[in-house]
Design a protein around this motif. Sequence first.
Motif, PDB file in Angstrom:
ATOM      1  N   ILE A  44       7.872  -1.063   5.085  1.00 21.91           N
ATOM      2  CA  ILE A  44       7.107   0.281   5.411  1.00 21.91           C
ATOM      3  C   ILE A  44       8.187   1.446   5.399  1.00 21.91           C
ATOM      4  CG2 ILE A  44       5.930   1.766   7.041  1.00 21.91           C
ATOM      5  CD1 ILE A  44       4.456  -0.900   7.960  1.00 21.91           C
ATOM      6  N   GLY A  45       8.002   2.531   4.563  1.00 22.27           N
ATOM      7  CA  GLY A  45       9.088   3.646   4.585  1.00 22.27           C
ATOM      8  C   GLY A  45       9.765   3.732   3.402  1.00 22.27           C
ATOM      9  N   ASP A  46       9.749   2.603   2.503  1.00 18.45           N
ATOM     10  CA  ASP A  46      10.510   2.584   1.353  1.00 18.45           C
ATOM     11  C   ASP A  46       9.916   3.586   0.119  1.00 18.45           C
ATOM     12  OD1 ASP A  46      12.144   0.687   2.490  1.00 18.45           O
ATOM     13  OD2 ASP A  46      11.346  -1.279   1.267  1.00 18.45           O
ATOM     14  N   ARG A  47      10.918   4.067  -0.696  1.00 15.87           N
ATOM     15  CA  ARG A  47      10.347   4.895  -1.596  1.00 15.87           C
ATOM     16  C   ARG A  47      10.345   3.963  -2.838  1.00 15.87           C
ATOM     17  NH1 ARG A  47      14.383   8.084  -3.410  1.00 15.87           N
ATOM     18  NH2 ARG A  47      12.988   9.761  -4.290  1.00 15.87           N
ATOM     19  N   ILE A  48       9.213   3.796  -3.393  1.00 18.79           N
ATOM     20  CA  ILE A  48       9.216   2.707  -4.550  1.00 18.79           C
ATOM     21  C   ILE A  48       8.412   3.674  -5.740  1.00 18.79           C
ATOM     22  CG2 ILE A  48       9.161   1.046  -2.911  1.00 18.79           C
ATOM     23  CD1 ILE A  48       5.992   1.599  -5.098  1.00 18.79           C
ATOM     24  N   HIS A  83      18.743   6.199  -6.724  1.00 24.68           N
ATOM     25  CA  HIS A  83      19.340   7.248  -5.897  1.00 24.68           C
ATOM     26  C   HIS A  83      19.392   8.501  -6.745  1.00 24.68           C
ATOM     27  CE1 HIS A  83      21.667   9.252  -2.995  1.00 24.68           C
ATOM     28  NE2 HIS A  83      22.588   9.504  -4.260  1.00 24.68           N
ATOM     29  N   GLY A  84      19.099   9.740  -6.220  1.00 28.95           N
ATOM     30  CA  GLY A  84      18.921  11.004  -6.712  1.00 28.95           C
ATOM     31  C   GLY A  84      17.773  11.308  -7.649  1.00 28.95           C
ATOM     32  N   LEU A  85      16.699  10.385  -7.665  1.00 26.91           N
ATOM     33  CA  LEU A  85      15.575  10.913  -8.491  1.00 26.91           C
ATOM     34  C   LEU A  85      14.463  11.012  -7.508  1.00 26.91           C
ATOM     35  CD1 LEU A  85      15.032   8.154 -11.244  1.00 26.91           C
ATOM     36  CD2 LEU A  85      16.417  10.593 -11.256  1.00 26.91           C
ATOM     37  N   ASP A  86      13.470  12.219  -7.756  1.00 24.84           N
ATOM     38  CA  ASP A  86      12.293  12.521  -6.895  1.00 24.84           C
ATOM     39  C   ASP A  86      11.260  11.684  -7.232  1.00 24.84           C
ATOM     40  OD1 ASP A  86      11.335  13.746  -8.816  1.00 24.84           O
ATOM     41  OD2 ASP A  86      12.080  15.770  -8.408  1.00 24.84           O
ATOM     42  N   LEU A 143       0.735  -1.170  -0.092  1.00 21.42           N
ATOM     43  CA  LEU A 143       0.050   0.015   0.156  1.00 21.42           C
ATOM     44  C   LEU A 143       0.969   1.148   0.026  1.00 21.42           C
ATOM     45  CD1 LEU A 143      -2.717   1.105   0.121  1.00 21.42           C
ATOM     46  CD2 LEU A 143      -2.397   1.367   2.562  1.00 21.42           C
ATOM     47  N   VAL A 144       0.674   2.029  -1.098  1.00 21.86           N
ATOM     48  CA  VAL A 144       1.562   3.137  -1.277  1.00 21.86           C
ATOM     49  C   VAL A 144       1.010   4.504  -1.080  1.00 21.86           C
ATOM     50  CG1 VAL A 144       3.060   4.408  -2.943  1.00 21.86           C
ATOM     51  CG2 VAL A 144       3.036   1.607  -2.571  1.00 21.86           C
ATOM     52  N   ARG A 145       1.660   5.483  -0.432  1.00 16.98           N
ATOM     53  CA  ARG A 145       1.149   6.843  -0.283  1.00 16.98           C
ATOM     54  C   ARG A 145       1.465   7.566  -1.530  1.00 16.98           C
ATOM     55  NH1 ARG A 145      -1.464   9.257   3.159  1.00 16.98           N
ATOM     56  NH2 ARG A 145      -0.695   8.117   4.901  1.00 16.98           N
ATOM     57  N   VAL A 146       0.571   7.879  -2.502  1.00 21.34           N
ATOM     58  CA  VAL A 146       1.128   8.121  -3.905  1.00 21.34           C
ATOM     59  C   VAL A 146       1.547   9.446  -3.964  1.00 21.34           C
ATOM     60  CG1 VAL A 146       0.464   8.545  -6.323  1.00 21.34           C
ATOM     61  CG2 VAL A 146      -0.642   6.515  -4.891  1.00 21.34           C
ATOM     62  N   HIS A 147       2.678   9.923  -4.315  1.00 19.04           N
ATOM     63  CA  HIS A 147       3.258  11.179  -4.304  1.00 19.04           C
ATOM     64  C   HIS A 147       3.265  11.526  -6.021  1.00 19.04           C
ATOM     65  CE1 HIS A 147       5.009  11.757  -0.386  1.00 19.04           C
ATOM     66  NE2 HIS A 147       5.150  10.463  -0.195  1.00 19.04           N
ATOM     67  N   ALA A 148       3.219  10.533  -6.760  1.00 20.53           N
ATOM     68  CA  ALA A 148       3.088  11.091  -8.281  1.00 20.53           C
ATOM     69  C   ALA A 148       2.699   9.844  -9.140  1.00 20.53           C
ATOM     70  CB  ALA A 148       4.333  11.610  -8.830  1.00 20.53           C
ATOM     71  N   ALA A 149       2.012  10.180 -10.187  1.00 20.70           N
ATOM     72  CA  ALA A 149       1.334   9.246 -10.943  1.00 20.70           C
ATOM     73  C   ALA A 149       1.414   9.676 -12.374  1.00 20.70           C
ATOM     74  CB  ALA A 149      -0.125   8.819 -10.628  1.00 20.70           C
ATOM     75  N   ALA A 159       4.616   6.336  -8.086  1.00 13.58           N
ATOM     76  CA  ALA A 159       5.741   6.573  -7.273  1.00 13.58           C
ATOM     77  C   ALA A 159       5.256   7.095  -5.826  1.00 13.58           C
ATOM     78  CB  ALA A 159       6.764   7.519  -8.040  1.00 13.58           C
ATOM     79  N   GLY A 160       5.601   6.436  -4.840  1.00 16.61           N
ATOM     80  CA  GLY A 160       5.368   6.928  -3.775  1.00 16.61           C
ATOM     81  C   GLY A 160       6.163   6.276  -2.457  1.00 16.61           C
TER      82      GLY A 160
END
Length: 327
Positions: A82-86, A111-114, A31-37, A67-68
């Motif tokens: 939990i907490g991983d950036r994926i 690494h290095g990508l938002d 389950l991902v908190r979506v920052h971008a789609a 991505a989230g």
Amino acid sequence: MKAIDFTTFGDPDVLKLVDVEPPEVRQNDLLVRVHAAGVNRADLLLRTGHYGRPDFGDSRLIGLEVAGEVVSVGDGVKGFAIGDRIMGITGGGAYAELARLDYRMAMPIPHGLDYTQAAAIPEVFVTAHEALVNLGRLTPHESVLIHAAASGVGSAAVQLAHALGARVFATAAGGKLERVRALGADIPIDYKHRDFVEVIHGETNGTGVDVIVDFIGAPYFARNIESLNYGGRLVQVGLLGGGEGATVDLERVIYRHLQILGTVMKSRTQEAKQAMVKRFRDQWLERFADGTLVPVIDSVYPLADAAEAHRRMETNQSIGKIVLTNG
């Protein structure tokens, strides 16, 4: 949670920001908190009724690429916490504050990508790798023609082909050629003013290219066959120009030992999709961190402005990915 949904098929204005229940986490889900789609052509087809209203496996909501940050994991999940950036490919539901996806369809963000950059990677690069490498079997020192090279998948394919060491021909509208060249195309072709068959025959002394990746369909089919080298492979990824009425010189196909392959991610089994993601991840993921590959972003819109993002894609003026963001 907030999400984009629609109650009737139609133009972009049918897309509305609404309140819906968050998805439940299954055994193999993140389950991902979506920052971008990422916005994909398939989203437009869904909105206009091309697919009906299917459940893509994870959600009946729109959106296939996220991505989230991982906020919950199923009992069967391996390699993520939990907490991983994926970043990854969902079975629907990406246009939302929370989305779920099978962990085998996810990848760590290089690494290095938002998050916005990461959302421009999964669908297009996985598809491009499948077409070029797994199906097209493109190798160094071969030649490839990539149509719609300024599109999301096209711009990814140009980069991958260049990184492989292939000679890259690429079609795009005239105003996009310099950008396509900067991504690694050796010979950009303005398809509105030049015949790509003539260009290829002139540049290859009449032999043709080894691989073609095409998104157009019937209008290009016969000319694609004419442009292939002995033993060449045509990989059909899309049908933007339609699929009916295509004709082919079968004698040319058999005497030149040509191969015609079709692929679309939507109709493949879940196991096949997971294998596609793994193949791409194993070969290419680290190449974003060292700058060999870059996500190509055309424009960014807030989630609430999903309709405007769809309008942008419908203009066919975009270069690379259109991305929606939360917050």
